[in-house]
Each structure stands twice: as C-alpha cells, then as structure tokens.
Design an enzyme around this catalytic site. Sequence first.
Site, short mmCIF file in Angstrom:
data_model
loop_
_atom_site.label_atom_id
_atom_site.label_comp_id
_atom_site.label_asym_id
_atom_site.label_seq_id
_atom_site.Cartn_x
_atom_site.Cartn_y
_atom_site.Cartn_z
NE ARG A 150 -3.55 -2.28 2.74
CZ ARG A 150 -3.25 -3.47 3.27
NH1 ARG A 150 -2.03 -3.67 3.77
NH2 ARG A 150 -4.15 -4.44 3.32
CE LYS A 174 -7.37 -1.26 5.71
NZ LYS A 174 -8.13 -1.47 4.45
CG HIS A 249 -4.56 1.33 -3.68
ND1 HIS A 249 -3.84 1.04 -2.54
CD2 HIS A 249 -5.56 0.41 -3.73
CE1 HIS A 249 -4.39 0.01 -1.92
NE2 HIS A 249 -5.43 -0.40 -2.62
NE ARG A 252 -2.92 -3.32 -1.57
CZ ARG A 252 -2.48 -4.20 -0.69
NH1 ARG A 252 -1.17 -4.40 -0.56
NH2 ARG A 252 -3.30 -4.89 0.08
CG HIS A 275 -6.03 -8.66 0.75
ND1 HIS A 275 -6.25 -8.92 -0.59
CD2 HIS A 275 -5.88 -7.32 0.85
CE1 HIS A 275 -6.23 -7.78 -1.26
NE2 HIS A 275 -5.99 -6.80 -0.41
CE1 TYR A 284 -6.25 -6.25 -7.31
CE2 TYR A 284 -6.44 -7.54 -5.30
CZ TYR A 284 -6.20 -6.34 -5.93
OH TYR A 284 -5.93 -5.22 -5.19
#
Length: 303
Positions: A150, A174, A249, A252, A275, A284
Amino acid sequence: MEIQNDQWVSAFLLYLKMEKNHSPHTIVNYELDLRHFRDFMEQQSIPSFAAVSYAFVRHYLTVLYEQEYARSTVSRKLSTLRSFYQFLVREKWVMENPFLLAHTPKGVKKLPSFLYEEEMEQLLDALNGDSPLQLRNRALFETIYASGLRVSECCGLKLQDVDLSIGTVFVFGKGRKERYVPIGSFACDAIQEYIENGREKLLKKSKSVDLPGDLFLNYRGGPLTERGVRKILHQALDQAALSTRVSPHSLRHSFATHLLNNGADLRVVQDLLGHENLSTTQVYTHVTKDRLRDVYRTHHPRA
C-alpha cells in the site's frame, strides 16, 4: 447530553486504537462519520445517541440518498455507526443497536484499476535519470510494483526495514499487522542506487535536528507523503506518455493482477498483499478473467 455524547465517541475511538489496532487514518474516518451523524442528530433535535431509533436511522439513510451520496460512502457510514452502537451495547450504555437491521442496497462491485504489463514497463522505463529525485522515483515505483505494498506502507518504510541481501522488506501494515514481503532484483538494484547516490543528497536538505530514518524522502529531506506519491505518479504518467489515469494504489492492483495472470496461487497473493480475508483478494480473479476474455476475442479465429 452533549458531554455524554463526546465521552461515548472518545471511548469508542480509544477502543478502536487500543483493542482493534486500527490505523490513525482509519480512526479519523470513523470520527468524521460520527461527527456527520451527530450534526444530523442536532438538526433533527435528537439529544443523545441513546435516543436514536430504527425509524430515525431509516430517515438518515433516506436523506443521504436524497443528497446523492455515493453508495460506497453510505455503506461506509452505515458500517461505522453499526460498529459504534455495537460498542455502546457492549458497554451497556444503550439497550439495542438501531443500525443492526439497516442495510444499503447492493451495487455493482467496481473492479480495481490497473496497468497492463506493457504499460507498467513503459512507466518504469520512463523513470530514468541520475538526479536524487529521479533515483528516488525509480526506486519508489519499482518497490511498490515489486512488493504490492500500500502507498501508506511504502511511505512508512524505514532504512532498516529493507534487506537487500536477501531481497525482502519488513512491513508494518494495516491494522498494525506485520509481514515480510519479497522484492525482486530490479527493485533491489533501484533501491541500492538510490541509497548510494540519491538519499544522502536529499537528507542534507533537511532542516530537522533529528534526521528521518525513512527510506523515501521528499525534495526537502523530509519523509515522503502519500500526497507526494500521487503527484509524482501523475508526472511520471505524463512523462511515459500514458493516457491511462491511475492512482498509486493501482500499482498494487497491477502487482496482484500480473501475478495471477502468470499463474500465481490466490492464497499466496493474499499473503503478499496482507489481506485478512481471501474474498478481498478474489476481486482480482475477475480482472484476470476479463483479461483472458480480451485475449481470446483478439486472437482466436472464431471468437
């Protein structure tokens, strides 16, 4: 009542920080959503959070749609308030959660924007030059594309987080979760050249007594910001003569899409991206299916 409302919001924000380990950026977004709801309560003469009913919640959502808020924004506000009231119920400050049964209509999920492999090569090839800023820009975008970080994670990298001898970066991501991410030889070479021939020159421009240990610096020798990365990318896209308008972003997204296009396992990509849920990564697969469909239609004689 005003004091009580302030105390409840403060307690909730502290809970997000200490127990849920949310990032400062996420907590600010929660606070803004709560402030917006409180302003609406005041307009409607609702004195406290405890006085909010399900009927009032429906009225609030109706007003949001009338004011043409995006579906994603309404969904985020609803999620914030549902979590807030869940906390109030847990603390026994209110009896029930009026947002529990409130839902926003499902919309079409927007697919992530990305650059095709040829476009990514074109962008990176345009980042040539040996000035400190040019070396930094090359290292910056090679790192994001090589690791799928990120932008906030990349801006937060410290010198000691990068191990070029084995090609890895340590990421504090995150939700304050830590992970190690591999980077390839192109990124390692670009970072090495930037550290040796660019970073020290930028550091000399810093007026701070405590010199930053950040890997990526701005032209004043301070830490590079997310806003700065966006500006650099827009300039780089123009330099590369790419008409596609993408955000940092999107690099990414490009990282994940290109891995899957070339046969990477979905769960491996999930781990690389950091994630928590596989469903977040699965978006994706839709992108890669679209790519396969385009290739089929272009190249199959009877498509």
